[in-house]
Write a protein that holds these residues in place. Sequence first.
Motif, mmCIF file in Angstrom:
data_model
loop_
_atom_site.group_PDB
_atom_site.id
_atom_site.type_symbol
_atom_site.label_atom_id
_atom_site.label_comp_id
_atom_site.label_asym_id
_atom_site.label_seq_id
_atom_site.Cartn_x
_atom_site.Cartn_y
_atom_site.Cartn_z
ATOM 1 N N THR A 40 0.806 -1.224 0.000
ATOM 2 C CA THR A 40 0.000 0.000 0.000
ATOM 3 C C THR A 40 0.839 1.275 0.000
ATOM 4 O O THR A 40 0.280 2.375 -0.024
ATOM 5 C CB THR A 40 -0.934 0.034 1.220
ATOM 6 O OG1 THR A 40 -0.152 -0.071 2.418
ATOM 7 C CG2 THR A 40 -1.949 -1.098 1.167
ATOM 8 N N LYS A 41 2.154 1.157 0.024
ATOM 9 C CA LYS A 41 3.005 2.345 0.031
ATOM 10 C C LYS A 41 2.989 3.027 -1.343
ATOM 11 O O LYS A 41 2.488 2.483 -2.328
ATOM 12 C CB LYS A 41 4.434 1.968 0.423
ATOM 13 C CG LYS A 41 4.564 1.435 1.853
ATOM 14 C CD LYS A 41 4.167 2.478 2.866
ATOM 15 C CE LYS A 41 4.560 2.119 4.297
ATOM 16 N NZ LYS A 41 3.782 1.040 4.886
ATOM 17 N N ASN A 42 3.592 4.205 -1.423
ATOM 18 C CA ASN A 42 3.583 4.971 -2.680
ATOM 19 C C ASN A 42 4.293 4.235 -3.807
ATOM 20 O O ASN A 42 4.032 4.484 -4.981
ATOM 21 C CB ASN A 42 4.221 6.341 -2.467
ATOM 22 C CG ASN A 42 3.344 7.247 -1.626
ATOM 23 O OD1 ASN A 42 2.529 6.791 -0.837
ATOM 24 N ND2 ASN A 42 3.516 8.544 -1.794
ATOM 25 N N MET A 43 5.209 3.369 -3.463
ATOM 26 C CA MET A 43 5.769 2.374 -4.385
ATOM 27 C C MET A 43 6.027 1.125 -3.560
ATOM 28 O O MET A 43 6.237 1.196 -2.348
ATOM 29 C CB MET A 43 7.059 2.867 -5.041
ATOM 30 C CG MET A 43 8.184 3.168 -4.072
ATOM 31 S SD MET A 43 9.794 3.399 -4.898
ATOM 32 C CE MET A 43 10.187 1.708 -5.349
ATOM 33 N N HIS A 44 5.994 -0.032 -4.214
ATOM 34 C CA HIS A 44 6.160 -1.260 -3.440
ATOM 35 C C HIS A 44 7.037 -2.264 -4.173
ATOM 36 O O HIS A 44 7.413 -2.084 -5.330
ATOM 37 C CB HIS A 44 4.800 -1.866 -3.092
ATOM 38 C CG HIS A 44 4.084 -2.501 -4.247
ATOM 39 N ND1 HIS A 44 4.338 -3.788 -4.672
ATOM 40 C CD2 HIS A 44 3.113 -2.035 -5.067
ATOM 41 C CE1 HIS A 44 3.564 -4.082 -5.694
ATOM 42 N NE2 HIS A 44 2.801 -3.031 -5.961
ATOM 43 N N ALA A 45 7.373 -3.319 -3.452
ATOM 44 C CA ALA A 45 8.135 -4.431 -4.009
ATOM 45 C C ALA A 45 7.487 -5.740 -3.548
ATOM 46 O O ALA A 45 8.169 -6.717 -3.320
ATOM 47 C CB ALA A 45 9.592 -4.364 -3.548
ATOM 48 N N LEU A 46 6.162 -5.699 -3.411
ATOM 49 C CA LEU A 46 5.358 -6.706 -2.706
ATOM 50 C C LEU A 46 5.645 -6.644 -1.217
ATOM 51 O O LEU A 46 4.732 -6.549 -0.401
ATOM 52 C CB LEU A 46 5.602 -8.121 -3.238
ATOM 53 C CG LEU A 46 5.084 -8.425 -4.639
ATOM 54 C CD1 LEU A 46 5.274 -9.903 -4.950
ATOM 55 C CD2 LEU A 46 3.619 -8.036 -4.809
ATOM 56 N N GLU A 47 6.904 -6.694 -0.847
ATOM 57 C CA GLU A 47 7.338 -6.510 0.539
ATOM 58 C C GLU A 47 8.823 -6.175 0.473
ATOM 59 O O GLU A 47 9.526 -6.587 -0.449
ATOM 60 C CB GLU A 47 7.099 -7.778 1.360
ATOM 61 C CG GLU A 47 7.460 -7.683 2.828
ATOM 62 C CD GLU A 47 6.619 -6.676 3.600
ATOM 63 O OE1 GLU A 47 6.905 -5.464 3.470
ATOM 64 O OE2 GLU A 47 5.722 -7.087 4.343
ATOM 65 N N GLY A 48 9.291 -5.419 1.434
ATOM 66 C CA GLY A 48 10.706 -5.081 1.454
ATOM 67 C C GLY A 48 10.961 -3.763 2.147
ATOM 68 O O GLY A 48 10.027 -3.050 2.536
ATOM 69 N N GLY A 49 12.222 -3.441 2.315
ATOM 70 C CA GLY A 49 12.613 -2.193 2.948
ATOM 71 C C GLY A 49 13.965 -1.745 2.435
ATOM 72 O O GLY A 49 14.657 -2.489 1.730
ATOM 73 N N MET A 50 14.357 -0.518 2.778
ATOM 74 C CA MET A 50 15.639 0.037 2.361
ATOM 75 C C MET A 50 16.190 0.897 3.485
ATOM 76 O O MET A 50 15.448 1.655 4.119
ATOM 77 C CB MET A 50 15.479 0.886 1.105
ATOM 78 C CG MET A 50 16.779 1.288 0.424
ATOM 79 S SD MET A 50 17.541 -0.074 -0.497
ATOM 80 C CE MET A 50 16.498 -0.116 -1.975
ATOM 81 N N VAL A 51 17.501 0.761 3.725
ATOM 82 C CA VAL A 51 18.203 1.649 4.641
ATOM 83 C C VAL A 51 19.104 2.548 3.801
ATOM 84 O O VAL A 51 19.742 2.085 2.849
ATOM 85 C CB VAL A 51 19.063 0.878 5.654
ATOM 86 C CG1 VAL A 51 19.597 1.829 6.732
ATOM 87 C CG2 VAL A 51 18.280 -0.249 6.301
ATOM 88 N N THR A 52 19.156 3.824 4.150
ATOM 89 C CA THR A 52 20.003 4.770 3.437
ATOM 90 C C THR A 52 20.966 5.428 4.424
ATOM 91 O O THR A 52 20.590 5.736 5.557
ATOM 92 C CB THR A 52 19.169 5.857 2.742
ATOM 93 O OG1 THR A 52 18.488 6.643 3.731
ATOM 94 C CG2 THR A 52 18.141 5.229 1.814
#
Length: 372
Positions: free
Chosen positions: A186-198
């Motif tokens: 439901t996020k503004n863009m997705h990857a089915l599921e996942g996350g990113m650290v910057t």
Amino acid sequence: MTSINEQPIPAARPVIGEDEIEAAVRVLRSGRVVQGPEVAAFEEGFSRLVDGRHCIAVNSGTSALQLLLLALGIGPGDEVIVPSFSFAASANAVRLTGADVVFADIEPNGFGLDPAAVEAAITPRTAAVMPVHLYGHPAAMDKLMPIADQHKIAVVEDACQAHAAALNGTPVGAFGAGGTFSFYPTKNMHALEGGMVTTADAALARTLRLLRNQGMEQRYANEIVGANMRMTDVSAAIGRVQLAKVEEWTEQRRANAEYFDAHITAPAVTTPPVAKGARHVYHQYTVRIRGDRDAAMARLTEAGVGNAVYYPTPIHRLKPYWEPDQKAGRTWELPETEKAAAEVVSLPVHPSLTRNDLERIVTAVNSLGENL
């Protein structure tokens, strides 16, 4: 009431099109499905959203937060200042490191951490502050960063709802020691599921890569204690497709929000504020309703307008936090948090909305009038 020929307008609508399906199938056929070239390419592509920072892909936004805190050395004996008006994952990530959560109130006219409340909450044990860019609006980073610098505490950005948001030209995820993003459907863009650290810190980035992969850079050469929080190449391939579209979708969300701002006139409804210099990306278009919120939501639903409350119960009142604090004799005075939790309603703002949808939403909201 919804017309017999009109379908209800969903509050959110994840995009899974032919491009995403083809990307997933391509990876499955390749046989390289975990921590392969698609993940590396996704990390490189996402870096352009955060001023070229190092990007480390993981399996969820919660994992991103937890690993960032661990990489910063935060654990038992430390305190992390967190808004109670957020999704529970913000505080859960702190608890999972063994550190203590200290809740601070939000701004009176917004939904982000109140810098004055943060400064008042700092103690000798404070190791970090976690501003949440809630609903896609950047937190008051221009005020929070000087406070953190003065007290020598880390800033951990929870940008899980704010892909491509910015403040005074600086993108979220590029302010603090590190930022985190979620790619839930439901996020503004997705990857089915996942996350990113910057992060801008190369050494910290390497630690994060070790932590997500059992502490290994080379197979069976474990350097530290880590976990399996890797992103699959299937998710990364879908994320790359979405990344190419997120700017267009963001501008559509912003245009939808601009239409609502101009046309919602119900006296009982307050449209979301936008701080000077903020680029709001409208993960949610969240209004405040004065009066009987449940009745208002029921009327919107009857009119076929999807709506939801994010979040009806502040984190400090959820059982895993409320009960331990009560036993410890700890109380939190968070009046703005309590007020927001009692008033907020999020309306559809996703880029799939048609002009007819926008008009229907405005008509339904304005029909609420002023007597609820």
